[in-house]
Scaffold this motif. Sequence first.
Motif, mmCIF file in Angstrom:
data_model
loop_
_atom_site.group_PDB
_atom_site.id
_atom_site.type_symbol
_atom_site.label_atom_id
_atom_site.label_comp_id
_atom_site.label_asym_id
_atom_site.label_seq_id
_atom_site.Cartn_x
_atom_site.Cartn_y
_atom_site.Cartn_z
ATOM 1 N N ARG A 90 0.637 -3.208 -2.131
ATOM 2 C CA ARG A 90 -0.788 -3.503 -1.924
ATOM 3 C C ARG A 90 -1.530 -3.562 -3.266
ATOM 4 O O ARG A 90 -2.376 -4.427 -3.490
ATOM 5 C CB ARG A 90 -1.404 -2.437 -1.016
ATOM 6 N N ILE A 91 -1.191 -2.634 -4.173
ATOM 7 C CA ILE A 91 -1.817 -2.642 -5.490
ATOM 8 C C ILE A 91 -1.493 -3.947 -6.220
ATOM 9 O O ILE A 91 -2.376 -4.587 -6.797
ATOM 10 C CB ILE A 91 -1.396 -1.406 -6.313
ATOM 11 N N VAL A 92 -0.232 -4.355 -6.182
ATOM 12 C CA VAL A 92 0.163 -5.602 -6.848
ATOM 13 C C VAL A 92 -0.590 -6.784 -6.236
ATOM 14 O O VAL A 92 -1.080 -7.657 -6.954
ATOM 15 C CB VAL A 92 1.694 -5.818 -6.779
ATOM 16 N N GLU A 93 -0.706 -6.788 -4.925
ATOM 17 C CA GLU A 93 -1.406 -7.876 -4.233
ATOM 18 C C GLU A 93 -2.865 -7.975 -4.673
ATOM 19 O O GLU A 93 -3.387 -9.075 -4.886
ATOM 20 C CB GLU A 93 -1.337 -7.623 -2.726
ATOM 21 N N LEU A 94 -3.533 -6.844 -4.842
ATOM 22 C CA LEU A 94 -4.969 -6.837 -5.117
ATOM 23 C C LEU A 94 -5.325 -6.887 -6.599
ATOM 24 O O LEU A 94 -6.441 -7.263 -6.956
ATOM 25 C CB LEU A 94 -5.602 -5.586 -4.493
ATOM 26 N N THR A 95 -4.392 -6.518 -7.457
ATOM 27 C CA THR A 95 -4.664 -6.462 -8.897
ATOM 28 C C THR A 95 -4.825 -7.860 -9.479
ATOM 29 O O THR A 95 -4.097 -8.778 -9.137
ATOM 30 C CB THR A 95 -3.518 -5.729 -9.626
ATOM 31 N N GLU A 96 -5.799 -7.969 -10.383
ATOM 32 C CA GLU A 96 -6.027 -9.223 -11.099
ATOM 33 C C GLU A 96 -5.882 -8.988 -12.594
ATOM 34 O O GLU A 96 -5.931 -7.844 -13.065
ATOM 35 C CB GLU A 96 -7.436 -9.737 -10.785
ATOM 36 N N ALA A 97 -5.725 -10.052 -13.335
ATOM 37 C CA ALA A 97 -5.617 -9.956 -14.796
ATOM 38 C C ALA A 97 -6.819 -9.197 -15.341
ATOM 39 O O ALA A 97 -7.952 -9.415 -14.909
ATOM 40 C CB ALA A 97 -5.542 -11.349 -15.411
ATOM 41 N N GLY A 98 -6.545 -8.283 -16.269
ATOM 42 C CA GLY A 98 -7.602 -7.495 -16.884
ATOM 43 C C GLY A 98 -7.883 -6.175 -16.197
ATOM 44 O O GLY A 98 -8.541 -5.313 -16.767
ATOM 45 N N ASP A 99 -7.415 -6.007 -14.964
ATOM 46 C CA ASP A 99 -7.599 -4.741 -14.256
ATOM 47 C C ASP A 99 -6.776 -3.642 -14.914
ATOM 48 O O ASP A 99 -5.840 -3.913 -15.672
ATOM 49 C CB ASP A 99 -7.172 -4.857 -12.793
ATOM 50 N N LEU A 100 -7.102 -2.407 -14.593
ATOM 51 C CA LEU A 100 -6.360 -1.246 -15.059
ATOM 52 C C LEU A 100 -5.725 -0.575 -13.862
ATOM 53 O O LEU A 100 -6.403 -0.298 -12.871
ATOM 54 C CB LEU A 100 -7.296 -0.255 -15.772
ATOM 55 N N VAL A 101 -4.412 -0.310 -13.948
ATOM 56 C CA VAL A 101 -3.693 0.378 -12.887
ATOM 57 C C VAL A 101 -3.203 1.715 -13.434
ATOM 58 O O VAL A 101 -2.576 1.767 -14.487
ATOM 59 C CB VAL A 101 -2.506 -0.470 -12.368
ATOM 60 N N ILE A 102 -3.492 2.779 -12.690
ATOM 61 C CA ILE A 102 -3.046 4.119 -13.047
ATOM 62 C C ILE A 102 -1.844 4.433 -12.169
ATOM 63 O O ILE A 102 -1.957 4.514 -10.947
ATOM 64 C CB ILE A 102 -4.159 5.169 -12.814
ATOM 65 N N THR A 103 -0.678 4.592 -12.810
ATOM 66 C CA THR A 103 0.546 4.860 -12.068
ATOM 67 C C THR A 103 1.606 5.455 -12.977
ATOM 68 O O THR A 103 1.628 5.172 -14.173
ATOM 69 C CB THR A 103 1.105 3.583 -11.408
ATOM 70 N N ALA A 104 2.476 6.257 -12.378
ATOM 71 C CA ALA A 104 3.660 6.737 -13.089
ATOM 72 C C ALA A 104 4.885 5.939 -12.646
ATOM 73 O O ALA A 104 5.983 6.155 -13.143
ATOM 74 C CB ALA A 104 3.874 8.228 -12.814
ATOM 75 N N ASP A 105 4.689 5.017 -11.718
ATOM 76 C CA ASP A 105 5.772 4.220 -11.150
ATOM 77 C C ASP A 105 6.089 3.044 -12.078
ATOM 78 O O ASP A 105 5.269 2.133 -12.247
ATOM 79 C CB ASP A 105 5.346 3.724 -9.765
ATOM 80 N N ILE A 106 7.267 3.063 -12.667
ATOM 81 C CA ILE A 106 7.625 2.065 -13.683
ATOM 82 C C ILE A 106 7.748 0.654 -13.091
ATOM 83 O O ILE A 106 7.209 -0.291 -13.674
ATOM 84 C CB ILE A 106 8.886 2.501 -14.449
ATOM 85 N N PRO A 107 8.411 0.464 -11.941
ATOM 86 C CA PRO A 107 8.446 -0.893 -11.372
ATOM 87 C C PRO A 107 7.057 -1.430 -11.016
ATOM 88 O O PRO A 107 6.780 -2.612 -11.201
ATOM 89 C CB PRO A 107 9.325 -0.743 -10.129
ATOM 90 N N LEU A 108 6.176 -0.555 -10.532
ATOM 91 C CA LEU A 108 4.807 -0.999 -10.249
ATOM 92 C C LEU A 108 4.114 -1.414 -11.544
ATOM 93 O O LEU A 108 3.457 -2.453 -11.598
ATOM 94 C CB LEU A 108 4.012 0.113 -9.551
ATOM 95 N N ALA A 109 4.287 -0.622 -12.584
ATOM 96 C CA ALA A 109 3.691 -0.976 -13.881
ATOM 97 C C ALA A 109 4.203 -2.332 -14.350
ATOM 98 O O ALA A 109 3.425 -3.169 -14.821
ATOM 99 C CB ALA A 109 3.996 0.104 -14.915
ATOM 100 N N ALA A 110 5.494 -2.574 -14.210
ATOM 101 C CA ALA A 110 6.060 -3.860 -14.623
ATOM 102 C C ALA A 110 5.436 -5.009 -13.837
ATOM 103 O O ALA A 110 5.098 -6.052 -14.405
ATOM 104 C CB ALA A 110 7.578 -3.847 -14.439
ATOM 105 N N ALA A 111 5.249 -4.808 -12.535
ATOM 106 C CA ALA A 111 4.691 -5.871 -11.693
ATOM 107 C C ALA A 111 3.249 -6.190 -12.067
ATOM 108 O O ALA A 111 2.862 -7.361 -12.115
ATOM 109 C CB ALA A 111 4.785 -5.472 -10.219
ATOM 110 N N VAL A 112 2.442 -5.173 -12.364
ATOM 111 C CA VAL A 112 1.048 -5.459 -12.705
ATOM 112 C C VAL A 112 0.919 -6.009 -14.124
ATOM 113 O O VAL A 112 0.025 -6.808 -14.393
ATOM 114 C CB VAL A 112 0.104 -4.259 -12.461
ATOM 115 N N LEU A 113 1.817 -5.605 -15.019
ATOM 116 C CA LEU A 113 1.830 -6.209 -16.353
ATOM 117 C C LEU A 113 2.111 -7.707 -16.245
ATOM 118 O O LEU A 113 1.513 -8.508 -16.972
ATOM 119 C CB LEU A 113 2.864 -5.539 -17.255
ATOM 120 N N ASP A 114 3.009 -8.070 -15.326
ATOM 121 C CA ASP A 114 3.321 -9.492 -15.114
ATOM 122 C C ASP A 114 2.093 -10.281 -14.649
ATOM 123 O O ASP A 114 2.012 -11.486 -14.866
ATOM 124 C CB ASP A 114 4.447 -9.652 -14.085
ATOM 125 N N LYS A 115 1.153 -9.595 -14.011
ATOM 126 C CA LYS A 115 -0.069 -10.253 -13.547
ATOM 127 C C LYS A 115 -1.179 -10.250 -14.609
ATOM 128 O O LYS A 115 -2.280 -10.718 -14.348
ATOM 129 C CB LYS A 115 -0.580 -9.568 -12.277
#
Length: 150
Positions: A60-85
């Motif tokens: 859900r976080i990946v779905e809603l995140t847009e470029a420039g947003d900040l995501v707070i997570t310790a989850d490495i795959p989630l971090a990778a996915a939002v960096l890709d966005k």
Amino acid sequence: MQVWVDADACPAVVKEMLFRAARRVEVCVTLVANQYLRTPPSPFIKSIQVPSGFDVADARIVELTEAGDLVITADIPLAAAVLDKGAHALDPRGNWFSRENIAERLTMRDVMDQLRSTGIETGGPSPYSSRDSNTFAGQLDRFLARHRKA
């Protein structure tokens, strides 16, 4: 710019810092979790409850995140996915995930998973400390200050 929080495992002290920052700089902070989360009354703070299930909150976080947003997570795959966005990713201990370090972190995570699957005790992360809290607060403040100037 919006702040998204992988809230299921986020320390309470980090959530409190984010709530104060949301009110101070008037940035939207949204906590995403598979359980009900109580948030303080504020037009800048909300929560989204997702169904239980493996990585449902992350998706859900990946779905809603847009470029420039900040995501707070310790989850490495989630971090990778939002960096890709094109978003930014910060862990609750104040460490940034980046294009330069994400591949190494994913590899190390996979190695540790393989070791654990063979029965080897790898230990876990150290307890969350006041130093972690201070580091996170400093990184968050610097990020929000830069974003406000931009």
